[in-house]
Design a protein around this motif. Sequence first.
Motif, PDB file in Angstrom:
ATOM      1  N   ILE A  99       0.814  -1.209   0.000  1.00 49.01           N
ATOM      2  CA  ILE A  99       0.000   0.000   0.000  1.00 49.01           C
ATOM      3  C   ILE A  99       0.853   1.267   0.000  1.00 49.01           C
ATOM      4  CG2 ILE A  99      -0.210   0.139   2.524  1.00 49.01           C
ATOM      5  CD1 ILE A  99      -3.111   0.962   2.148  1.00 49.01           C
TER       6      ILE A  99
ATOM      7  N   ASP B 295       1.498   2.684  -3.569  1.00 49.08           N
ATOM      8  CA  ASP B 295       0.387   2.809  -4.511  1.00 49.08           C
ATOM      9  C   ASP B 295       0.248   4.255  -4.977  1.00 49.08           C
ATOM     10  OD1 ASP B 295      -2.230   1.387  -5.558  1.00 49.08           O
ATOM     11  OD2 ASP B 295      -2.810   3.372  -4.839  1.00 49.08           O
TER      12      ASP B 295
ATOM     13  N   LEU C 159      -3.142   6.026  -4.083  1.00 47.39           N
ATOM     14  CA  LEU C 159      -3.229   6.389  -2.677  1.00 47.39           C
ATOM     15  C   LEU C 159      -2.368   7.610  -2.377  1.00 47.39           C
ATOM     16  CD1 LEU C 159      -4.105   5.926   0.223  1.00 47.39           C
ATOM     17  CD2 LEU C 159      -2.305   4.197   0.437  1.00 47.39           C
TER      18      LEU C 159
ATOM     19  N   ALA D 114      -5.705   5.915   3.717  1.00 46.76           N
ATOM     20  CA  ALA D 114      -5.424   4.478   3.699  1.00 46.76           C
ATOM     21  C   ALA D 114      -6.693   3.666   3.905  1.00 46.76           C
ATOM     22  CB  ALA D 114      -4.397   4.142   4.779  1.00 46.76           C
TER      23      ALA D 114
ATOM     24  N   LEU E 190      -8.362   0.732   1.767  1.00 48.66           N
ATOM     25  CA  LEU E 190      -8.543  -0.610   2.308  1.00 48.66           C
ATOM     26  C   LEU E 190     -10.002  -1.060   2.279  1.00 48.66           C
ATOM     27  CD1 LEU E 190      -6.125  -0.288   5.345  1.00 48.66           C
ATOM     28  CD2 LEU E 190      -5.811  -1.777   3.362  1.00 48.66           C
TER      29      LEU E 190
ATOM     30  N   GLY F 153      -8.806  -2.486  -2.153  1.00 48.43           N
ATOM     31  CA  GLY F 153      -8.324  -3.211  -0.991  1.00 48.43           C
ATOM     32  C   GLY F 153      -8.624  -4.694  -1.079  1.00 48.43           C
TER      33      GLY F 153
ATOM     34  N   ARG G  38      -6.238  -6.329  -3.479  1.00 50.90           N
ATOM     35  CA  ARG G  38      -4.897  -6.519  -2.901  1.00 50.90           C
ATOM     36  C   ARG G  38      -4.882  -7.700  -1.927  1.00 50.90           C
ATOM     37  NH1 ARG G  38      -1.353  -2.051  -3.332  1.00 50.90           N
ATOM     38  NH2 ARG G  38      -1.730  -1.215  -5.428  1.00 50.90           N
TER      39      ARG G  38
END
Length: 439
Positions: A46, A49, A52, A300, A304, A309, A312
């Motif tokens: 993360i 990314d 993000l 974040a 997520l 999320g 991932r």
Amino acid sequence: MGQLDTNLQALLDKRKQKGRFRSLKEYDTRAGSGLTDFSSNDYLSITTDAGLREAYVSRIASEPMVLGSTGSRLLSGGTPSHRLLERRLADHFDAPSALLFNSGWDANVSFFGNAPQPHDWVVYDELVHASVHSGMRASRVAADRKVQFLHNDPESLAEVLQKITTESKKNAGKTKPTIFLAMESLYSMDGDFAPIPSLLDVLDVYVPRAQQCVIVDEAHSTGVYGSGGRGVVDALGEGTTRTGSGRVTVRLMTFGKGVGCSGAVLLASETVRSFLINFARPFIFSTALPLSTVFALESAWDFLGSSKGETRRALLVDTINYFMDRVGPLLAFTRPTILRLPDPTPVPFPDGRTLPPRPAAPIIGLLSPTPHALSAFLLERGFVVRPVVPPTVPPGGERVRICLRAGIDLGALDGLIRALAEWVKLKLADGEEEVRAKL
């Protein structure tokens, strides 16, 4: 050299002689560096990314103050942003309340150093995190009322609780103690999951619900497991919710691993939250999380909780399975004295739970009698894999620890397996040509 330095250097020299000396290491694992990171706890990748990062930069660009919080939460550091994040996290985890901490260490020390009272008992898994031990040492609970049970072993827990029950009967009529039960959902050295339902079933046999306080540290599962990254406890349906259901009273969710930020949140009752605000010194006397971190956490958790999320998390499981399918045959032909996985603990998850019977973990500990040499060997071949030695693990548990991440290049995984096979071949004794050929 002054006397202090002389005394401390003597202790450092002893640690070096035992092969336990620590030093700081820095590695450049950015693209083009020639190194692949197999040590980071960034399980979902993360932190790199691009989307993000863009969302976070946009978020802080709209704020007038981002570099600090200027004080503790009880003084000038409490802002609407902190409280809104706590409310969001309480909603996300369906918890009665949430309290932010600067780290998981601070949260564990705060809770275990203050919540258990002198007449209570603290029962804990023998491999629970060092921060729990620091908290227990700071508590007013006598040493003989802090009892460990064998790692992930329901039978051992039953034996401990039986002794506590017998002792409590001797003191009938006095204040009823709370029995604190401390464990982790995913352990950071062996990469094994706690058999949470089984342990809670044992607790129910010996301790009335009203006298239970179950604490699960989800440091290595926050963001990584469960719907929306809510963790193992939520996936098992064992978390205490706002309606009171669930047997896990307190959950610690940390943000420095799968969430890619820093800080932690303790999910508990409003009473526990208020108590810690009043009595927990690490909370009272620490500057609050900077607003830059609060905004990073907002970004974040947007990630997520989204479909990205979920993608991932699924990709991480695929990566783990890919690696284990390839390292398994290697270890099958390798003498355990050279390289092996930790002995498996019998912790099958009950059928019908939302986690698979043998959930995949991104932490692979490879036990080796020479972890420093193996780590250096792998580094020469472009792989950052760090050694772990006593006192972090018990003597005989020396290892290198491989941490996998979602989206890591499969070619790098194959390269790591080849390097491990090369190491094994170098360590084989004369006369093992047949095994060497199979590797």
